[in-house]
Design an enzyme around this catalytic site. Sequence first.
Site, PDB file in Angstrom:
ATOM      1  N   LYS A  13       0.850  -1.481  -0.064  1.00 21.80           N
ATOM      2  CA  LYS A  13       0.059   0.145   0.226  1.00 21.80           C
ATOM      3  C   LYS A  13       0.957   1.377  -0.155  1.00 21.80           C
ATOM      4  O   LYS A  13       1.840   1.421   0.796  1.00 21.80           O
ATOM      5  CB  LYS A  13      -0.844  -0.037   1.114  1.00 21.80           C
ATOM      6  N   SER A  31      -9.645   2.632   2.313  1.00 25.54           N
ATOM      7  CA  SER A  31      -8.458   3.181   1.408  1.00 25.54           C
ATOM      8  C   SER A  31      -7.442   2.067   1.091  1.00 25.54           C
ATOM      9  O   SER A  31      -6.619   2.385   0.290  1.00 25.54           O
ATOM     10  CB  SER A  31      -7.775   4.192   2.693  1.00 25.54           C
ATOM     11  N   SER A  83     -10.751   0.371   6.150  1.00 29.59           N
ATOM     12  CA  SER A  83     -10.073   0.441   5.137  1.00 29.59           C
ATOM     13  C   SER A  83      -9.547  -0.920   4.780  1.00 29.59           C
ATOM     14  O   SER A  83      -8.900  -0.988   3.407  1.00 29.59           O
ATOM     15  CB  SER A  83      -8.874   1.237   5.232  1.00 29.59           C
TER      16      SER A  83
END
Length: 320
Positions: free
Chosen positions: A56, A131, A155
């Site tokens: 990420k 996210s 997320s």
Amino acid sequence: EVVEAHLQQIERVNPKVNAIVTLVPEQALEDARKADESLARGEVQGRLHGIPVAHKDLVETRGVRTTYGSPIFRDHVPDFDALVVERMKAAGAITLGKTNTPEFGAGSQTFNEVFGATRNPYDTELTCGGSSGGAAVSLACRMLSLADGSDLGGSLRNPANFCNVVGFRPSVGRVPSWPGLAGWNSFSVDGPLARTVEDTALLLSVLAGPDPRDPLANSEPGTVFAQQLDRDFRGTRVAWSSDFGRLPVDPRTHETLETNRVHFEEIGCSIVEDLPDFSDADEIFKTWRAWLYELKYTQLLEKHRELIKDTVIWNTEFGQ
């Protein structure tokens, strides 16, 4: 060959979904060559030996651009690895690049001013969630085998559900977090995403385990998640609430949950209609989140206000 196959899939699919935003193919192929040489010597580096992954774009990755989805860090290249990256590399995983995230991970939609929006793999006109949206989409499109993510308010779970993969939010301290400004923060956690429960447990077995850099780290080793997942669920009590105390839930979501609760009963679970008292949860969450934003972004706000999105500004100022 495994890395080459994943790179070919990325080349074919990623332009349609924009999930992997930084790609390091030469580095990945070199690491794969070294992994092959190790196997030829009869050496296996770890449980993820040779498995292609991406990280990420919130977690620092040595020598690989890490932007946090922010124009401020558009060209930022860290000189160290965050803890989750350390552990995946140590287990033999091969880094292909970085997955997209909203600016500073703030929001349930994955888009930012640096890379644009990540698209839902089933309908590119719809959101993939966030996210950890880039990670979830990459898995759904088979551009990655495993991916790391993080979760403050959904997320890991939200994009996994939107993209039909598995995202698991571990308990606080199960996966240590480093670096970080708030060592005692009990809201944000790192965790695994994959296409199956088994693969998610495999990655969690690598990510979990104690670390002295995180004061909340759980002392139990990650190897507990490398065990067989089969077990007898007879008598296991499950607290069930499809709306968490009359929160607004889409009727289709409510129907899906109620239809699927039967699976718990079929494997022997005892379903109890109950939930903790969440009456103050919204205020508590927003207050603590604002404090975290104040801690992390006040200095950036003073220097680069014009480059920060409104929601981050609002949360930071609320924290102040």
